[in-house]
Design a protein around this motif. Sequence first.
Motif, PDB file in Angstrom:
ATOM      1  N   HIS A 167      -8.258  14.758   5.749  1.00 17.99           N
ATOM      2  CA  HIS A 167      -8.241  13.481   5.031  1.00 17.99           C
ATOM      3  C   HIS A 167      -7.794  13.721   3.593  1.00 17.99           C
ATOM      4  O   HIS A 167      -8.268  14.662   2.937  1.00 17.99           O
ATOM      5  N   PHE A 191      -5.197  11.980   8.059  1.00 11.87           N
ATOM      6  CA  PHE A 191      -5.359  10.602   7.594  1.00 11.87           C
ATOM      7  C   PHE A 191      -5.267  10.585   6.080  1.00 11.87           C
ATOM      8  O   PHE A 191      -5.795  11.484   5.406  1.00 11.87           O
ATOM      9  N   ARG A 288     -10.395   4.967  11.789  1.00  9.48           N
ATOM     10  CA  ARG A 288      -9.107   5.189  11.151  1.00  9.48           C
ATOM     11  C   ARG A 288      -7.945   4.662  11.988  1.00  9.48           C
ATOM     12  O   ARG A 288      -6.824   4.567  11.490  1.00  9.48           O
ATOM     13  N   LEU A 289      -8.182   4.369  13.246  1.00  6.96           N
ATOM     14  CA  LEU A 289      -7.128   3.890  14.140  1.00  6.96           C
ATOM     15  C   LEU A 289      -7.096   2.368  14.230  1.00  6.96           C
ATOM     16  O   LEU A 289      -6.365   1.804  15.044  1.00  6.96           O
ATOM     17  N   VAL A 303      -4.514   1.923  10.235  1.00  5.72           N
ATOM     18  CA  VAL A 303      -3.869   2.941  11.066  1.00  5.72           C
ATOM     19  C   VAL A 303      -2.570   3.470  10.447  1.00  5.72           C
ATOM     20  O   VAL A 303      -2.099   4.547  10.818  1.00  5.72           O
ATOM     21  N   TYR A 306      -2.679   7.055   9.412  1.00  4.75           N
ATOM     22  CA  TYR A 306      -2.951   8.088  10.412  1.00  4.75           C
ATOM     23  C   TYR A 306      -1.665   8.823  10.769  1.00  4.75           C
ATOM     24  O   TYR A 306      -0.590   8.219  10.890  1.00  4.75           O
ATOM     25  N   ALA A 314      -2.374   7.305  17.460  1.00  5.60           N
ATOM     26  CA  ALA A 314      -1.809   6.166  16.732  1.00  5.60           C
ATOM     27  C   ALA A 314      -0.347   5.919  17.078  1.00  5.60           C
ATOM     28  O   ALA A 314       0.321   5.139  16.403  1.00  5.60           O
TER      29      ALA A 314
END
Length: 519
Positions: A167, A191, A288-289, A303, A306, A314
């Motif tokens: 991240h 991400f 996160r999706l 998303v 991602y 994704a």
Amino acid sequence: MQLQDLFIRLAASLVTTGSLAAGGVTVMTHGFNSDVEGWILPMAQRFTERAEFPGNDLTCYIIEIGGSDGAYTTTVTRVDGPPPDQSDSGEIVVKLDWSSISTGGSTSSTDVAIPAAAALLSSTLIPENGGHPLAELPLHLLGHSRGSSVVSEIARLLGENGVWVDHMTLWDPVDSTFSDATIGVWENVLFADNYYQQSGQLFAPQGRPVTGCYNRKLTSLTGGYGFLSGNDHSDVHAWYHATVELGADANDGNINITNSMRSDWYETDESAGLATGFQFSRIIGGDRLSNTDPAGTASEAIVDGYNQMWDLGAGVSANRDSIPTPADPWPNLIVAQRTSSGPLNGGDSIPLELHYQSEVTATGDPELTLFLDPDPNPWNGNEIMLSSESITGSGFNSVLTTSPAPVIPSDIDGNYFLLASLSEDGRTRFLNLREPLSITAALPPPAIASDSLRFESGLFTFTLTGTVGQEVVVQAATKLDDWSTIATVTLNTAVQDFTDSDSSDHPRRFYRIGDPPSP
């Protein structure tokens, strides 16, 4: 409704997805003419106060980069919490301090990032870690202003060593001064999110959107630093702080974030800070999706941040900046998920899906090892190994998927984290499944007490032994290849008699018992 009530209700309903819990490294850094004490320290101190935090403590280091003109130095000090192998969460917070060189025009973001990345990769810089580099654990890099360029460069340099970053978070990113590197979102970043504003305030640096991030433009940061000092650049990290520390009493070390400010700062779908910002971190585990756009711009979905260089959930698109192929890349576990749900019993298998990347060498394939861990800390030595196997090397330009299904030992009982490690050429990376597994030990098989065989009132009787509440299937046959179930008995006591009421009709009969078949 009071905001505190809103937080409590929504915290119970928000969906959390993803691979990870604690047991990782969070690196936070500042920008021009700032330091790690004023606002970074208070933010880090709030992590353990979140209900989602899986433990009571974390380890906090300051990594300080000093020096000048290519002669840069790195020092590390543990400033809070136990050594990492004694923490119950396995979470490590690094406050990256380059304040002594942040105002000099001769120091660029790359100058800071080179020793910082080396510190994360080093197995000797922090002796108390017993040879474990910080880069063994999932990484979250966060930077404000010029610090956004620093963390982007750290991610790039880690990528050039074949190390993935879980991240990367940018706060009001600025890369147009001091010969700083242009901010990129690199192919080794899973991400990325970016929170920025373009208020036009005189003398205040202006952030910008960054391709490859979930970009959230902040348009109404009233009552913060801009109100107090006339420079609203710091309101962005204050906005993020209020997604870490919830409630009406949040304070980032310099300003209070009031209910009125929350009402102005966050859109309805952001739930006064609960459903954005820190929500997408590894620690909290937000989705996160998600295809939603909490800010309501109809152009920026979560998303979008991602990684879509490979299909990791994704889809596929070119939303990352490329990195040259590393000469000697690390093994990486990128995403791990369980493909079944619900509680488990001892003896069950755990179907998994893991995305990974590794080197391809002539000396052997990477070794995947799976553990049950009573806590999220992979370094404290209390793991229970489930399986270990060699898997196919991917090479840096590919991401492969493997689907192991380790079997739980029959006597395991309680809540455990599923920990995975991938090792190759003396280097290892770890990854936890985010949600703990609820496991019930398998019951010992029932038995017939060998000295209990007898006739009572002309009927054959024997004694069953087992666990109270256990179901026991009793089968009988006149020939050993012709079994049929004659009764299913629930044990009311650990020792219980069974009488075959039909035994007088059979001059010869065999018996056996067992557990009921699985549904």
